[in-house]
Design a protein around this motif. Structure first.
Motif, PDB file in Angstrom:
ATOM      1  N   TYR A  31       0.937  -1.268   0.078  1.00 61.27           N
ATOM      2  CA  TYR A  31      -0.071   0.008  -0.102  1.00 61.27           C
ATOM      3  C   TYR A  31       1.004   1.256   0.098  1.00 61.27           C
ATOM      4  O   TYR A  31       0.503   2.147  -0.679  1.00 61.27           O
ATOM      5  CB  TYR A  31      -0.959  -0.117   1.194  1.00 61.27           C
ATOM      6  CG  TYR A  31      -1.954   1.191   1.113  1.00 61.27           C
ATOM      7  CD1 TYR A  31      -2.718   1.372   0.164  1.00 61.27           C
ATOM      8  CD2 TYR A  31      -1.886   2.304   2.086  1.00 61.27           C
ATOM      9  CE1 TYR A  31      -3.597   2.293   0.224  1.00 61.27           C
ATOM     10  CE2 TYR A  31      -2.785   3.134   2.371  1.00 61.27           C
ATOM     11  CZ  TYR A  31      -3.553   3.501   1.036  1.00 61.27           C
ATOM     12  OH  TYR A  31      -4.446   4.424   1.053  1.00 61.27           O
ATOM     13  N   ARG A  73       0.434  -8.424   8.904  1.00 63.19           N
ATOM     14  CA  ARG A  73      -0.066  -8.350   7.550  1.00 63.19           C
ATOM     15  C   ARG A  73       0.462  -7.825   6.357  1.00 63.19           C
ATOM     16  O   ARG A  73       0.002  -7.621   5.319  1.00 63.19           O
ATOM     17  CB  ARG A  73      -1.734  -8.237   7.474  1.00 63.19           C
ATOM     18  CG  ARG A  73      -2.436  -9.213   8.792  1.00 63.19           C
ATOM     19  CD  ARG A  73      -3.903  -8.776   8.508  1.00 63.19           C
ATOM     20  NE  ARG A  73      -4.592  -9.825   7.945  1.00 63.19           N
ATOM     21  CZ  ARG A  73      -5.923  -9.679   7.117  1.00 63.19           C
ATOM     22  NH1 ARG A  73      -6.592  -8.530   7.688  1.00 63.19           N
ATOM     23  NH2 ARG A  73      -6.489 -10.630   6.652  1.00 63.19           N
TER      24      ARG A  73
ATOM     25  N   ASP B  69      -1.029 -13.542   3.753  1.00 56.88           N
ATOM     26  CA  ASP B  69      -1.788 -12.591   4.512  1.00 56.88           C
ATOM     27  C   ASP B  69      -1.834 -11.173   4.053  1.00 56.88           C
ATOM     28  O   ASP B  69      -2.836 -10.332   4.069  1.00 56.88           O
ATOM     29  CB  ASP B  69      -1.198 -12.467   5.979  1.00 56.88           C
ATOM     30  CG  ASP B  69      -2.017 -13.308   7.014  1.00 56.88           C
ATOM     31  OD1 ASP B  69      -2.949 -13.767   6.316  1.00 56.88           O
ATOM     32  OD2 ASP B  69      -1.702 -13.185   8.266  1.00 56.88           O
ATOM     33  N   ASP B  70      -0.589 -10.943   3.262  1.00 62.41           N
ATOM     34  CA  ASP B  70      -0.381  -9.607   2.827  1.00 62.41           C
ATOM     35  C   ASP B  70      -1.377  -9.425   1.723  1.00 62.41           C
ATOM     36  O   ASP B  70      -1.579  -8.018   1.341  1.00 62.41           O
ATOM     37  CB  ASP B  70       1.100  -9.441   2.289  1.00 62.41           C
ATOM     38  CG  ASP B  70       1.447 -10.361   1.433  1.00 62.41           C
ATOM     39  OD1 ASP B  70       1.125 -11.368   1.603  1.00 62.41           O
ATOM     40  OD2 ASP B  70       2.177 -10.073   0.281  1.00 62.41           O
ATOM     41  N   TYR B  71      -1.885 -10.398   1.138  1.00 60.10           N
ATOM     42  CA  TYR B  71      -2.907 -10.082  -0.170  1.00 60.10           C
ATOM     43  C   TYR B  71      -4.032  -9.377   0.816  1.00 60.10           C
ATOM     44  O   TYR B  71      -4.322  -8.303   0.068  1.00 60.10           O
ATOM     45  CB  TYR B  71      -3.382 -11.504  -0.436  1.00 60.10           C
ATOM     46  CG  TYR B  71      -4.683 -11.239  -1.413  1.00 60.10           C
ATOM     47  CD1 TYR B  71      -4.503 -10.942  -2.791  1.00 60.10           C
ATOM     48  CD2 TYR B  71      -5.694 -11.741  -1.160  1.00 60.10           C
ATOM     49  CE1 TYR B  71      -5.437 -10.923  -3.709  1.00 60.10           C
ATOM     50  CE2 TYR B  71      -6.905 -11.803  -1.650  1.00 60.10           C
ATOM     51  CZ  TYR B  71      -6.686 -11.121  -3.160  1.00 60.10           C
ATOM     52  OH  TYR B  71      -7.788 -11.121  -4.009  1.00 60.10           O
ATOM     53  N   TYR B  72      -4.637  -9.818   1.606  1.00 56.54           N
ATOM     54  CA  TYR B  72      -5.801  -8.945   2.222  1.00 56.54           C
ATOM     55  C   TYR B  72      -5.476  -7.521   2.908  1.00 56.54           C
ATOM     56  O   TYR B  72      -5.978  -6.764   2.673  1.00 56.54           O
ATOM     57  CB  TYR B  72      -6.300  -9.854   3.370  1.00 56.54           C
ATOM     58  CG  TYR B  72      -6.957 -11.297   2.739  1.00 56.54           C
ATOM     59  CD1 TYR B  72      -8.023 -11.487   2.073  1.00 56.54           C
ATOM     60  CD2 TYR B  72      -5.999 -12.399   3.015  1.00 56.54           C
ATOM     61  CE1 TYR B  72      -8.379 -12.763   1.717  1.00 56.54           C
ATOM     62  CE2 TYR B  72      -6.597 -13.637   2.389  1.00 56.54           C
ATOM     63  CZ  TYR B  72      -7.783 -13.669   1.846  1.00 56.54           C
ATOM     64  OH  TYR B  72      -8.135 -14.958   1.264  1.00 56.54           O
ATOM     65  N   ILE B  74      -3.098  -5.571   1.668  1.00 59.42           N
ATOM     66  CA  ILE B  74      -2.912  -4.476   0.610  1.00 59.42           C
ATOM     67  C   ILE B  74      -4.388  -4.067   0.441  1.00 59.42           C
ATOM     68  O   ILE B  74      -4.717  -2.680   0.212  1.00 59.42           O
ATOM     69  CB  ILE B  74      -2.367  -5.078  -0.620  1.00 59.42           C
ATOM     70  CG1 ILE B  74      -0.844  -5.408  -0.265  1.00 59.42           C
ATOM     71  CG2 ILE B  74      -2.407  -4.244  -1.741  1.00 59.42           C
ATOM     72  CD1 ILE B  74      -0.195  -5.867  -1.615  1.00 59.42           C
ATOM     73  N   PHE B  75      -5.594  -5.184  -0.119  1.00 56.41           N
ATOM     74  CA  PHE B  75      -6.650  -4.511  -0.198  1.00 56.41           C
ATOM     75  C   PHE B  75      -7.345  -3.954   0.654  1.00 56.41           C
ATOM     76  O   PHE B  75      -8.031  -2.800   0.557  1.00 56.41           O
ATOM     77  CB  PHE B  75      -7.593  -5.871  -0.462  1.00 56.41           C
ATOM     78  CG  PHE B  75      -7.308  -6.461  -2.011  1.00 56.41           C
ATOM     79  CD1 PHE B  75      -6.382  -7.359  -2.329  1.00 56.41           C
ATOM     80  CD2 PHE B  75      -8.231  -6.355  -3.098  1.00 56.41           C
ATOM     81  CE1 PHE B  75      -5.768  -7.721  -3.571  1.00 56.41           C
ATOM     82  CE2 PHE B  75      -7.913  -6.566  -4.345  1.00 56.41           C
ATOM     83  CZ  PHE B  75      -6.826  -7.230  -4.531  1.00 56.41           C
ATOM     84  N   GLN B  76      -7.288  -4.201   2.091  1.00 53.98           N
ATOM     85  CA  GLN B  76      -7.964  -3.645   2.940  1.00 53.98           C
ATOM     86  C   GLN B  76      -7.482  -2.185   3.377  1.00 53.98           C
ATOM     87  O   GLN B  76      -8.145  -1.296   3.573  1.00 53.98           O
ATOM     88  CB  GLN B  76      -8.097  -4.336   4.409  1.00 53.98           C
ATOM     89  CG  GLN B  76      -9.098  -5.624   4.248  1.00 53.98           C
ATOM     90  CD  GLN B  76      -8.862  -6.727   5.002  1.00 53.98           C
ATOM     91  OE1 GLN B  76      -7.862  -6.820   5.766  1.00 53.98           O
ATOM     92  NE2 GLN B  76      -9.761  -7.571   5.102  1.00 53.98           N
ATOM     93  N   GLU B  77      -6.329  -2.015   3.390  1.00 56.15           N
ATOM     94  CA  GLU B  77      -5.506  -0.658   3.464  1.00 56.15           C
ATOM     95  C   GLU B  77      -5.979   0.405   2.325  1.00 56.15           C
ATOM     96  O   GLU B  77      -6.350   1.260   2.467  1.00 56.15           O
ATOM     97  CB  GLU B  77      -4.058  -0.698   3.338  1.00 56.15           C
ATOM     98  CG  GLU B  77      -3.449  -1.090   4.651  1.00 56.15           C
ATOM     99  CD  GLU B  77      -1.953  -0.469   4.672  1.00 56.15           C
ATOM    100  OE1 GLU B  77      -1.480   0.378   5.289  1.00 56.15           O
ATOM    101  OE2 GLU B  77      -1.098  -1.491   4.264  1.00 56.15           O
ATOM    102  N   ASP B  78      -6.283  -0.249   1.176  1.00 52.81           N
ATOM    103  CA  ASP B  78      -6.930   0.431   0.147  1.00 52.81           C
ATOM    104  C   ASP B  78      -8.355   0.698   0.033  1.00 52.81           C
ATOM    105  O   ASP B  78      -8.935   1.371  -0.790  1.00 52.81           O
ATOM    106  CB  ASP B  78      -6.365  -0.031  -1.350  1.00 52.81           C
ATOM    107  CG  ASP B  78      -6.430   0.833  -2.422  1.00 52.81           C
ATOM    108  OD1 ASP B  78      -6.188   1.934  -2.287  1.00 52.81           O
ATOM    109  OD2 ASP B  78      -6.821   0.357  -3.643  1.00 52.81           O
ATOM    110  N   TRP B  80     -10.751  -1.782   0.135  1.00 55.72           N
ATOM    111  CA  TRP B  80     -11.707  -2.751  -0.123  1.00 55.72           C
ATOM    112  C   TRP B  80     -12.140  -3.546   0.907  1.00 55.72           C
ATOM    113  O   TRP B  80     -11.178  -3.819   1.665  1.00 55.72           O
ATOM    114  CB  TRP B  80     -11.118  -3.338  -1.075  1.00 55.72           C
ATOM    115  CG  TRP B  80     -10.450  -2.685  -2.442  1.00 55.72           C
ATOM    116  CD1 TRP B  80      -9.490  -2.085  -2.554  1.00 55.72           C
ATOM    117  CD2 TRP B  80     -11.305  -2.683  -3.638  1.00 55.72           C
ATOM    118  NE1 TRP B  80      -9.493  -1.439  -3.935  1.00 55.72           N
ATOM    119  CE2 TRP B  80     -10.788  -1.757  -4.536  1.00 55.72           C
ATOM    120  CE3 TRP B  80     -12.604  -2.843  -3.878  1.00 55.72           C
ATOM    121  CZ2 TRP B  80     -10.941  -1.198  -5.735  1.00 55.72           C
ATOM    122  CZ3 TRP B  80     -13.280  -2.442  -5.077  1.00 55.72           C
ATOM    123  CH2 TRP B  80     -12.316  -1.838  -6.267  1.00 55.72           C
ATOM    124  N   ILE B 104      -9.598  -2.800  -8.984  1.00 56.87           N
ATOM    125  CA  ILE B 104      -8.419  -3.560  -8.697  1.00 56.87           C
ATOM    126  C   ILE B 104      -7.440  -3.835  -9.312  1.00 56.87           C
ATOM    127  O   ILE B 104      -6.227  -4.089  -9.123  1.00 56.87           O
ATOM    128  CB  ILE B 104      -8.751  -4.835  -7.536  1.00 56.87           C
ATOM    129  CG1 ILE B 104      -9.437  -5.917  -8.313  1.00 56.87           C
ATOM    130  CG2 ILE B 104      -9.848  -4.599  -6.558  1.00 56.87           C
ATOM    131  CD1 ILE B 104      -9.602  -7.154  -7.834  1.00 56.87           C
TER     132      ILE B 104
END
Lengths: 107, 179
Positions: A31, A73, B69-72, B74-78, B80, B104
Motif C-alpha cells: 500500500y 499483515r 496474509d499480505d494479499y488481504y 493490501i486490499f483492506q488498506e486501500d 476494499w 483492483i
C-alpha cells in the motif's frame, strides 16, 4: 544472468512494474508503494490493489525484489541486486528512446 | 429465479469467467438499488443480498487459489472490503466511491493474469477427468455406465470454458494496443 538475457526476459517493463521497482529503492510495503506512486505522478498513475499484489508476487518469485520484514499483515520489500540491474537497463532503454525522440524532433 | 423475502433476496445467475465485467456491473447496479451482496455460493451461482441504503460501490472479482496474509492487507488498506469469506478461489471485493470509479486491476497484464489463473485451474480439473476416464477405460469397469459419459461431458465443458476465457484475454490484449 547476463545483460542480454535480462533485457530479453524483463524489458520493456509495464508502467506499473516500472513504478513498483523505482519505489522499492527504499523499503516499502504494497500500500505504501501505491501511495508513493500516486504522489510522485500527481495522481496520474493509480496502481490497483490486485495489480499491486500481482506485481509483488511475480517480482518476488523472479527475485527482482526481496521481502525484508513483515509487520501486521504487511510484507515489506526492497529491490534486490537483480532488480536493480533490470531497473538500470530499463532506465537506459528509456533514455535512449527519449534522446532519439528529441534528436529526431529537433529539440 | 428470484426469491423475495422481507429484507433479503437470493438471485441465481449462470455466468462464465469471461463475463466478469458484466457481473461486477450487475452487483454495482444492485447496490445502487439498495441491495448489498453479502454471500455467494453454489459454485458462484447463488447470490444473496441484504436490503441496505442505496450507494455507489464498485465490485471487483479476483481469482486466487493461494494467497498470503499480505494479499488481504493490501486490499483492506486501500479501502476494499471482502464481501464473503469462502473456500472458493473467487474473491469479491467492494469499495464505496464518489466520483472516480476505482478498480483492483489497473492494467491489462494483471487482468489477463487473473484470467490465466482460472484457465490453469480448469486445465487441472480437465487433466484429472482425463486420468479418471483412462482408469475407467483400462479397468473396463462400468464402461457403458454413466461415469464415462459424465467425464466426457465435463471435458467438453472444460474445453468450452477455456476457449471462451482465452478469447476474452485476446480481446483484452487487443484493446490495450492503442496504435
Amino acid at each position: 544472468m547476463d545483460t542480454k538475457k535480462l533485457q530479453k526476459k524483463y524489458l520493456p517493463l509495464t508502467e506499473s512494474a516500472y513504478y513498483v521497482l523505482i519505489s522499492l529503492n527504499k523499503p516499502r510495503h504494497g500500500y505504501g508503494i501505491m501511495q508513493h506512486v500516486n504522489e510522485i505522478t500527481a495522481g496520474r498513475i493509480n496502481i490497483g490493489a490486485g495489480t499491486m499484489y500481482g506485481n509483488l508476487s511475480r517480482m518476488e518469485k523472479e527475485g527482482l525484489i526481496s521481502p525484508v520484514a513483515e509487520e501486521d499483515r504487511k510484507k515489506i520489500y526492497e529491490l534486490s541486486e537483480k532488480g536493480k540491474t533490470v531497473l538500470e537497463l530499463e532506465i537506459s532503454r528509456l533514455e535512449e528512446l527519449l534522446n532519439h525522440g528529441k534528436t529526431e524532433m529537433g529539440k | 429465479m428470484v426469491v423475495k423475502m422481507k429484507e433479503e433476496k437470493t438471485v441465481w445467475r449462470m455466468w462464465g469467467g469471461w463475463e466478469i465485467e458484466k457481473m461486477e456491473n450487475w452487483l454495482e447496479e444492485m447496490e445502487m438499488e439498495g441491495w448489498a451482496l453479502y454471500k455467494f455460493d453454489f459454485t458462484m451461482m447463488r447470490f444473496k443480498f441484504k436490503k441496505s441504503e442505496s450507494r455507489k460501490a464498485r465490485y471487483c472479482f479476483d481469482y486466487q487459489s493461494n494467497v498470503g496474509d499480505d494479499y488481504y492487507g493490501i486490499f483492506q488498506e486501500d479501502g476494499w472490503e471482502l464481501v464473503d469469506e469462502t473456500i472458493s478461489p473467487w474473491h469479491i471485493w467492494r469499495k464505496p466511491y464518489q466520483d472516480n470509479r476505482p478498480g483492483i486491476f489497473t492494467d491489462t497484464r494483471s487482468l489477463v493474469e487473473r484470467n490465466n489463473r482460472q484457465i490453469r485451474n480448469i486445465t487441472l480439473a480437465a487433466i484429472i477427468s482425463l486420468i479418471l476416464l483412462y482408469i475407467e477405460w483400462i479397468t473396463g469397469l462400468s464402461y457403458a455406465g454413466i461415469i464415462p459419459i459424465l467425464l466426457i461431458f465435463s471435458l467438453i465443458f472444460y474445453a468450452y470454458l477455456i476457449t471462451r476465457i482465452h478469447q476474452h484475454n485476446k480481446k483484452l490484449k487487443n484493446n490495450a494496443i492503442k496504435c
